[in-house]
Design a protein around this motif. Structure first.
Motif, PDB file in Angstrom:
ATOM      1  N   LEU A  52       0.911  -1.188  -0.047  1.00 23.63           N
ATOM      2  CA  LEU A  52      -0.071  -0.006   0.128  1.00 23.63           C
ATOM      3  C   LEU A  52       0.914   1.239  -0.061  1.00 23.63           C
ATOM      4  N   GLY A  73      -2.436  -6.113  -4.367  1.00 28.66           N
ATOM      5  CA  GLY A  73      -3.398  -7.428  -4.446  1.00 28.66           C
ATOM      6  C   GLY A  73      -2.685  -8.735  -4.758  1.00 28.66           C
ATOM      7  N   PHE A  81      -7.453  -4.103   8.545  1.00 28.59           N
ATOM      8  CA  PHE A  81      -7.414  -2.550   8.980  1.00 28.59           C
ATOM      9  C   PHE A  81      -7.489  -2.303  10.408  1.00 28.59           C
ATOM     10  N   TYR A  87     -17.018  -2.932   3.398  1.00 25.76           N
ATOM     11  CA  TYR A  87     -17.558  -2.232   2.254  1.00 25.76           C
ATOM     12  C   TYR A  87     -18.924  -2.073   3.048  1.00 25.76           C
ATOM     13  N   HIS A  89     -21.974  -0.711   2.177  1.00 26.08           N
ATOM     14  CA  HIS A  89     -23.377  -1.001   1.479  1.00 26.08           C
ATOM     15  C   HIS A  89     -23.409  -2.474   1.077  1.00 26.08           C
ATOM     16  N   PHE A  98     -16.170 -10.554  -1.547  1.00 27.63           N
ATOM     17  CA  PHE A  98     -15.648  -9.501  -2.338  1.00 27.63           C
ATOM     18  C   PHE A  98     -14.293  -9.831  -2.997  1.00 27.63           C
ATOM     19  N   PRO A  99     -13.192 -10.435  -2.141  1.00 28.98           N
ATOM     20  CA  PRO A  99     -11.918 -10.796  -2.737  1.00 28.98           C
ATOM     21  C   PRO A  99     -11.869 -11.770  -3.978  1.00 28.98           C
ATOM     22  N   ALA A 102     -13.722 -10.573  -6.959  1.00 31.35           N
ATOM     23  CA  ALA A 102     -13.058  -9.534  -7.825  1.00 31.35           C
ATOM     24  C   ALA A 102     -12.019 -10.150  -8.368  1.00 31.35           C
ATOM     25  N   ARG A 130     -25.735  -5.889   7.291  1.00 28.63           N
ATOM     26  CA  ARG A 130     -24.672  -5.067   6.964  1.00 28.63           C
ATOM     27  C   ARG A 130     -23.599  -4.540   8.007  1.00 28.63           C
ATOM     28  N   ARG A 150      -9.001 -15.596   0.980  1.00 31.24           N
ATOM     29  CA  ARG A 150      -8.220 -16.122  -0.097  1.00 31.24           C
ATOM     30  C   ARG A 150      -7.220 -16.857   0.206  1.00 31.24           C
TER      31      ARG A 150
ATOM     32  N   LEU B 213     -11.105   2.022   2.295  1.00 28.86           N
ATOM     33  CA  LEU B 213     -11.841   1.316   1.491  1.00 28.86           C
ATOM     34  C   LEU B 213     -11.149   0.984   0.082  1.00 28.86           C
ATOM     35  N   GLU B 215      -8.089   0.933  -0.432  1.00 29.28           N
ATOM     36  CA  GLU B 215      -6.829   0.219  -0.173  1.00 29.28           C
ATOM     37  C   GLU B 215      -7.296  -1.213   0.196  1.00 29.28           C
ATOM     38  N   ALA B 216      -8.382  -1.344   0.957  1.00 24.19           N
ATOM     39  CA  ALA B 216      -9.041  -2.864   1.076  1.00 24.19           C
ATOM     40  C   ALA B 216      -9.191  -3.224  -0.289  1.00 24.19           C
ATOM     41  N   ALA B 217      -9.816  -2.755  -1.225  1.00 27.76           N
ATOM     42  CA  ALA B 217      -9.953  -3.275  -2.412  1.00 27.76           C
ATOM     43  C   ALA B 217      -8.697  -3.450  -3.354  1.00 27.76           C
ATOM     44  N   ALA B 218      -7.829  -2.716  -2.980  1.00 28.95           N
ATOM     45  CA  ALA B 218      -6.401  -3.000  -3.788  1.00 28.95           C
ATOM     46  C   ALA B 218      -5.787  -4.278  -3.105  1.00 28.95           C
ATOM     47  N   ASP B 220      -7.722  -6.763  -2.034  1.00 30.32           N
ATOM     48  CA  ASP B 220      -8.500  -7.518  -2.677  1.00 30.32           C
ATOM     49  C   ASP B 220      -8.542  -7.757  -3.944  1.00 30.32           C
ATOM     50  N   ARG B 221      -7.534  -7.236  -4.790  1.00 29.32           N
ATOM     51  CA  ARG B 221      -7.436  -7.500  -5.983  1.00 29.32           C
ATOM     52  C   ARG B 221      -8.494  -7.107  -7.082  1.00 29.32           C
ATOM     53  N   ALA B 222      -9.111  -5.949  -6.524  1.00 29.18           N
ATOM     54  CA  ALA B 222     -10.036  -5.508  -7.213  1.00 29.18           C
ATOM     55  C   ALA B 222      -9.827  -4.615  -8.434  1.00 29.18           C
ATOM     56  N   PHE B 226     -14.140  -2.468 -11.179  1.00 27.92           N
ATOM     57  CA  PHE B 226     -14.845  -3.171 -10.095  1.00 27.92           C
ATOM     58  C   PHE B 226     -14.837  -2.169  -8.919  1.00 27.92           C
ATOM     59  N   ARG B 230     -18.367  -1.082  -7.607  1.00 30.34           N
ATOM     60  CA  ARG B 230     -18.672  -1.682  -6.146  1.00 30.34           C
ATOM     61  C   ARG B 230     -18.416  -0.675  -4.920  1.00 30.34           C
ATOM     62  N   ILE B 231     -17.800   0.231  -5.047  1.00 35.71           N
ATOM     63  CA  ILE B 231     -17.356   1.202  -4.181  1.00 35.71           C
ATOM     64  C   ILE B 231     -17.559   2.478  -4.380  1.00 35.71           C
ATOM     65  N   PRO B 234     -21.371   3.236  -5.377  1.00 38.63           N
ATOM     66  CA  PRO B 234     -22.523   2.912  -4.299  1.00 38.63           C
ATOM     67  C   PRO B 234     -22.304   4.074  -3.213  1.00 38.63           C
ATOM     68  N   GLN B 235     -21.207   4.503  -2.768  1.00 37.08           N
ATOM     69  CA  GLN B 235     -20.751   5.502  -1.885  1.00 37.08           C
ATOM     70  C   GLN B 235     -21.243   6.813  -2.183  1.00 37.08           C
ATOM     71  N   GLY B 319     -29.252   1.026   4.111  1.00 37.69           N
ATOM     72  CA  GLY B 319     -28.302   0.032   3.724  1.00 37.69           C
ATOM     73  C   GLY B 319     -26.962   0.485   4.168  1.00 37.69           C
TER      74      GLY B 319
END
Lengths: 382, 319
Positions: A52, A73, A81, A87, A89, A98-99, A102, A130, A150, B213, B215-218, B220-222, B226, B230-231, B234-235, B319
């Motif tokens: 990161l 990734g 974290f 996420y 929503h 999700f992972p 993705a 949620r 994963r 969010l 960073e988490a997606a990164a 998670d390989r999104a 995506f 997905r982020i 919706p946000q 939600g």
């Protein structure tokens, strides 16, 4: 298998170091805690391992392969974290999925794997909720499940318990430890809480001011701190540190008549390390002091803390020097009473008064020598 | 000195007007609210109900006749008139086109100016300028820019001979009629003017998305795609829905831009419902009763659509 090797990694912002160069090898299945006060660079180090954050110098290797410039990734490491980063929503189930989604896994396999992970963490009842509706502990369980899903080679955790209430923290600590033992995945865990680090880690990397202070087992950093920072930072209260000039085999400590005789095995090293008449620092843990009416050291009781299982005496040597002594909870001394005590020679450490580094070994007795060294910039320059 | 002087001045005043002291907070509050309340009743509440009454009469504001009750005749007339349905249709097209274009462009612009670059603050401010202009002024100067003989736009596009150039607001190109061109020209101006509004709301939504969010997606390989669907979407959705709600309401009753540029023309190609309403009520016709009925129909449509939006928005929020 996942052996993480950091070779002289560093992080600089302009001229300012966030992390000074150091090297460290984290063995497969090892649980390593990065411990230090806030702003010491521990989180930056973890983020560099995760990808990161980029490194300013040095390389990172996973099982021998250089992953320094690999995207986060694709390092096969999961990151947990401090603030969960769920996420908001989508449901818990979708968060955990999700992972896998993705990376384009088939739907039926995704939910099979989600169910597996969910049963490990026992959060079946949360699946349709949620994240916003969960407690802090449950949020972190879900975050762990997402990290686990994963089957990563390594877990990187950034103060995962830092945002939790005290009541959840201990049970989550045990849960993470259990998870580590069952998955046997290499884990790097950032925390500012030394109790957490001591309780969970196989090895602790103590950091301060962008620099690695000591790498060692919990016993090492507790019993044989490498320098004054570690001595003060680890333990609560920290190590008692008393400065005084060395005369022959004795050290003149503050207060009247407090002459401490250096234990025989350490005399030679100490005499070589400190010139006659110069200050040396004597360090001992509160439990290394034993009340004894014939004791060599003496001071006045300044305060007593009843801590349930034991009592902590604050003993003042002079107006500037107060040491903490752990004693039986039944012992009772009025404030102002004079007490005498001895130190367990096995548990006394000495530090150089100018460099603040330990004199003698920085490994506690009985631990295997470690193949790891923390080489910081100063040592390299010297 | 000063304190004693003050005391000397204030004590006789107090003695003379004790009722000042006794005026309660409540009275003061009511006194402050009263002017606003009176104005609101006179300018909003009364016309609202009076026009509701008028919509059931055959009243004309310039005829020297008292309104005569005709029941729902006005409503029936409007809803059975195919001409009116065409105006509703035009309004619907206008709304759909402007709002969707504004959403797509506004979102894209917001994504661009979210990134910090040299002068990004100035660029953002410049983008916002159209929104701050008066619609009548905007309508007028775009009318000039669209002018086929000396308009700036045709010149920019390289048309120097008016006989082969498009006449945007007249729906013709090289003297041949191109139906719908005028509507698109007006839509273009509306989009030019109000895209910044959508951008502003989306931008504030984008800036509120926490970095972790992504960073988490990164981790998670999104992929970026995506992550966007997905982020980001919706946000931002709740704020985007508010932007869409506002723009839809405005588009359904849009009047000033259209009136300023085409007046509903050519023919009735850009006759949106608000323009027709204005024509019915004032321009030569003075059918106050029927215009009121039409106004109420528009009001009901807007309330219904807003309600749908708000319900959807609340679902998003929960939600």
């Amino acid at each position: 298998m996942a052996t993480i090797e950091l070779r002289n990694i560093e992080k600089r912002f302009g001229e300012t170091y966030a992390v000074k160069p150091f090297s460290l090898t984290i063995q497969h299945g090892e649980f390593v805690a990065l411990l230090g006060p806030s702003g010491c660079g521990k989180t930056t180090t973890l983020r560099m391992i995760s990808g990161l954050e980029t490194v300013s110098g040095g390389t990172i290797h996973l099982d021998g392969a250089n992953i320094t410039w690999q995207k986060p990734g694709y390092r096969n490491m999961a990151f947990v974290f401090q603030f969960y980063a769920l996420y908001p929503h989508i449901s818990v189930r979708e968060n955990i999925a999700f992972p896998l989604k993705a990376e384009g896994m088939a739907k039926s396999d995704v939910y099979k794997r989600v169910d597996e992970v969910v049963s490990i963490l026992r959060i079946e009842n949360l699946l349709n909720m949620r994240p916003g509706k969960l407690s802090g502990g449950d949020k972190q369980r879900v975050a762990l499940a997402r990290a686990l899903v994963r089957k990563p080679a390594a877990f990187l955790m950034d103060e995962p318990l830092g945002a939790l209430d005290a009541e959840y923290r201990e049970s989550m600590r045990a849960e993470i430890k259990r998870l580590h033992l069952s998955t046997n995945a290499t884990t790097v865990y950032v925390t500012h809480d030394q109790v957490e680090a001591m309780a969970m880690a196989d090895r602790i990397v103590v950091m301060s001011a962008a620099e690695v202070q000591q790498v060692g087992t919990p016993a090492d950093v507790y019993h044989a701190p490498a320098n004054l920072f570690v001595a003060r930072f680890i333990g609560s209260p920290g190590m008692n540190l008393l400065a005084g000039p060395r005369r022959g085999e004795k050290v003149e400590l503050p207060g009247t008549g407090n002459i401490y005789t250096i234990p025989a095995p350490q005399r030679e090293v100490l005499q070589a390390a400190t010139p006659e008449g110069k200050n040396v620092i004597v360090g001992f843990r509160p439990e290394a002091a034993m009340l004894n009416e014939q004791g060599a050291l003496t001071g006045e009781v300044y305060a007593t803390d009843m801590l349930g299982a034991y009592k902590l005496l604050h003993v003042s040597f002079d107006s500037d020097t107060v040491v903490h002594i752990r004693c039986d909870r039944m012992v009772s001394h009025p404030i102002g009473a004079r007490v005498r005590f001895d130190l367990d020679p096995q548990q006394v450490r000495f530090f150089d008064a100018t460099t603040e580094k330990a004199i003698g070994p920085t490994q506690s007795a009985g631990t295997a020598p470690i193949s790891v060294q923390a080489a910081n910039a100063q040592e390299k320059a010297a | 000195m000063t304190s004693s002087a003050q005391a000397n001045v204030s004590s006789p005043v107090r003695a003379e007007k004790p009722q000042r002291k006794q005026m309660s907070d409540m009275t003061i509050r009511n006194l402050f609210i009263a002017p606003t309340l009176l104005l609101l009743i006179a300018m909003n509440v009364f016309p609202l109900f009076y026009s509701l009454y008028l919509s059931f009469t055959n009243y004309s504001a310039i005829a020297r006749k008292a309104p005569v009750w005709v029941g729902i005749e006005n409503y029936v007339n409007i809803l059975t008139d195919p001409q009116m349905w065409q105006y509703f249709n035009t309004t619907g097209k206008y709304t759909l086109l402007t709002v969707s274009l504004q959403v797509v462009l506004g979102f894209a612009l917001a994504m661009l100016v979210k990134e910090k670059f040299a002068g990004s603050g100035i660029v953002t401010t410049l983008i916002l300028i159209p929104m701050m202009l008066s619609p009548v002024v905007v309508g007028l100067f775009w009318k000039y820019m669209y002018n086929p003989s000396w308009g700036y736009l045709n010149w920019l596009m390289g048309f120097t001979n008016p006989s082969v150039a498009p006449d945007w607001l007249a729906s013709s190109w090289a003297r041949k009629s191109v139906p719908g061109l005028a509507l698109f020209a007006v839509v273009f101006v509306d989009v030019w003017m109000w895209t910044p509004f959508v951008m502003l709301l989306v931008l504030s939504g984008l800036k509120a998305i926490p970095d972790y969010l992504y960073e988490a997606a990164a981790i998670d390989r999104a992929s970026s795609w995506f992550q966007f669907w997905r982020i980001t979407v919706p946000q931002v959705a709740p704020l985007l829905m508010i932007a869409i709600l506002f723009r839809t309401i405005e588009a359904l009753k849009s009047f000033d831009l259209v009136m300023g540029m085409t007046g509903g023309g050519p023919g009735d190609q850009t006759e949106v419902i608000a323009v027709n309403l204005y024509r019915k009520a004032f321009l030569g016709q003075w059918q106050t009763g029927e215009a009121s009925a039409l106004a109420y129909i528009v009001l009901i449509i807007i309330i219904a659509i807003s309600n749908l939006y708000v319900r959807y928005l609340n679902r998003l929020r929960e939600g």
